[in-house]
Design an enzyme around this catalytic site. Structure first.
Site, PDB file in Angstrom:
ATOM      1  N   ASN A   9       0.866  -1.182   0.000  1.00 29.62           N
ATOM      2  CA  ASN A   9       0.000   0.000   0.000  1.00 29.62           C
ATOM      3  C   ASN A   9       0.903   1.233   0.000  1.00 29.62           C
ATOM      4  O   ASN A   9       1.508   1.549   1.015  1.00 29.62           O
ATOM      5  CB  ASN A   9      -0.882  -0.029   1.264  1.00 29.62           C
ATOM      6  N   TRP A  10       0.981   1.879  -1.152  1.00 30.37           N
ATOM      7  CA  TRP A  10       1.874   3.049  -1.262  1.00 30.37           C
ATOM      8  C   TRP A  10       1.270   4.306  -0.643  1.00 30.37           C
ATOM      9  O   TRP A  10       1.934   5.324  -0.551  1.00 30.37           O
ATOM     10  CB  TRP A  10       2.217   3.300  -2.735  1.00 30.37           C
ATOM     11  N   LYS A  11      -0.018   4.255  -0.291  1.00 30.44           N
ATOM     12  CA  LYS A  11      -0.691   5.423   0.297  1.00 30.44           C
ATOM     13  C   LYS A  11      -0.510   6.647  -0.604  1.00 30.44           C
ATOM     14  O   LYS A  11      -0.478   6.507  -1.828  1.00 30.44           O
ATOM     15  CB  LYS A  11      -0.178   5.680   1.716  1.00 30.44           C
ATOM     16  N   HIS A  93      -9.420   1.021   4.814  1.00 29.91           N
ATOM     17  CA  HIS A  93      -8.168   1.230   5.552  1.00 29.91           C
ATOM     18  C   HIS A  93      -8.448   2.179   6.714  1.00 29.91           C
ATOM     19  O   HIS A  93      -9.254   3.101   6.592  1.00 29.91           O
ATOM     20  CB  HIS A  93      -7.112   1.821   4.608  1.00 29.91           C
ATOM     21  N   GLU A  95      -6.921   4.594   7.851  1.00 34.40           N
ATOM     22  CA  GLU A  95      -6.701   6.019   7.550  1.00 34.40           C
ATOM     23  C   GLU A  95      -7.911   6.609   6.835  1.00 34.40           C
ATOM     24  O   GLU A  95      -8.253   7.775   7.030  1.00 34.40           O
ATOM     25  CB  GLU A  95      -5.406   6.181   6.731  1.00 34.40           C
ATOM     26  N   GLU A 163      -5.326  -5.187  10.473  1.00 30.16           N
ATOM     27  CA  GLU A 163      -4.329  -4.144  10.692  1.00 30.16           C
ATOM     28  C   GLU A 163      -4.633  -3.399  11.992  1.00 30.16           C
ATOM     29  O   GLU A 163      -5.455  -2.466  12.004  1.00 30.16           O
ATOM     30  CB  GLU A 163      -4.353  -3.133   9.550  1.00 30.16           C
ATOM     31  N   GLY A 169       2.501   2.050  10.783  1.00 29.74           N
ATOM     32  CA  GLY A 169       3.482   3.123  10.655  1.00 29.74           C
ATOM     33  C   GLY A 169       4.173   3.492  11.954  1.00 29.74           C
ATOM     34  O   GLY A 169       4.836   4.528  12.038  1.00 29.74           O
ATOM     35  N   SER A 209       3.439  -2.350  10.326  1.00 32.26           N
ATOM     36  CA  SER A 209       4.889  -2.355  10.577  1.00 32.26           C
ATOM     37  C   SER A 209       5.573  -3.673  10.210  1.00 32.26           C
ATOM     38  O   SER A 209       6.501  -4.105  10.894  1.00 32.26           O
ATOM     39  CB  SER A 209       5.178  -1.980  12.042  1.00 32.26           C
ATOM     40  N   GLY A 230       2.825  -1.180   4.250  1.00 33.71           N
ATOM     41  CA  GLY A 230       2.843   0.232   3.876  1.00 33.71           C
ATOM     42  C   GLY A 230       4.258   0.685   3.567  1.00 33.71           C
ATOM     43  O   GLY A 230       4.782   0.497   2.464  1.00 33.71           O
ATOM     44  N   GLY A 231       4.911   1.280   4.564  1.00 29.88           N
ATOM     45  CA  GLY A 231       6.225   1.907   4.359  1.00 29.88           C
ATOM     46  C   GLY A 231       7.244   1.022   3.657  1.00 29.88           C
ATOM     47  O   GLY A 231       7.969   1.482   2.766  1.00 29.88           O
TER      48      GLY A 231
END
Ligand code: PEP
Length: 250
Positions: A9-11, A93, A95, A163, A169, A209, A230-231
């Site tokens: 997930n590049w957000k 998600h 967010e 999640e 993150g 994470s 993600g990251g």
């Protein structure tokens, strides 16, 4: 047998130059034994799909509207994602649930639309730190599962991503026992709702994470069928060892 899935997930990260990371990933993983999905921002979904054309890597969106077209300025429909070359879409998600006040009912409406357009809905669920500390995790997950999933889902058009919000993150990761408890619970609920065939076939990803140095341990937990990352999905050099760890666990 569920085929494992490594999803990135590049957000709100990524421009045309980021397609080089995709090229590099496709070069390193020409014949992966697991599914690999990258969900870049909507602006580069089409170019990303073209970049990985004729490779085993798939492209997904990060959200879609519940309607297939209409007067919804700034929104993107599932049909549009499909037309751009996506095969999946992340929905619900945390967010988006937080930033856009998306309820589980809204997530279900989006998921119905995604599935009707031929996309796999990757539906995210997870508890906040306060909910976990109050020992409400399983109740929260049960409620999100009941309200966010379309009734006619199949093992092909539904993926669940567990999640925990407090792990996204932050570098904090639940214990393997905590991950296992929630994944087993989700599996049981899926079997109860959709029957053994579909319930055992839907993949359940862990997200929060996941990094190259903790992926192998997480992938050993029963009912963890892969990860939503993600990251560590932004750079091929970080995501590649996670894919390899998943292949080794399969
Ligand atoms: C995510 O946002 O889905 C996620 C899991 O992020 P990270 O891996 O950076 O915690």
């Amino acid at each position: 047998m569920r085929r494992k899935l490594a999803a990135g997930n590049w957000k709100m990260n990524g421009v045309s130059a980021s397609l080089d990371e995709l090229k590099s990933l496709a070069g390193t993983h020409a014949d992966p034994s697991v599914d690999v999905l990258i969900c870049p921002p909507a602006t580069i979904v089409q170019s990303a799909a073209q970049t990985v054309d004729n490779t085993p890597i798939s492209i997904g969106g990060q959200d879609c509207h519940a309607e297939s077209s209409g007067a919804h300025t700034g929104d993107i429909s599932a049909d549009m994602l499909r037309d751009a070359g996506a095969t999946a879409v992340i929905l619900g998600h945390s967010e988006r649930r937080e930033d856009h006040e998306e309820s589980s009912e809204m997530v279900r409406a989006k998921a119905r639309s995604a599935q009707a357009s031929g996309l796999t809905a990757v539906i995210c669920l997870g508890e906040s730190l306060a909910q976990r500390e109050a020992a409400n995790t399983l109740d929260i997950i049960a409620g999100q599962l009941a309200a966010s999933l379309p009734d006619n889902s199949t093992a092909e058009n539904l993926v669940i991503a567990y999640e925990p919000i407090w792990a996204i993150g932050t570098g904090k990761v639940p214990t393997l026992a905590q991950i296992g408890e929630v994944h087993d619970f989700i599996r049981t609920r899926l079997e109860r709702r959709f029957g053994a065939g579909v319930g055992r076939g839907v993949r359940i990803l862990y997200g929060g994470s996941v990094k190259p140095d903790n992926a192998a341990d997480i992938f050993r937990v029963p009912n963890v069928d892969g990860a939503l990352v993600g990251g560590a999905s932004l750079k091929a050099s970080d995501f590649s060892p996670i894919i390899k760890a998943l292949e080794e666990s399969a």
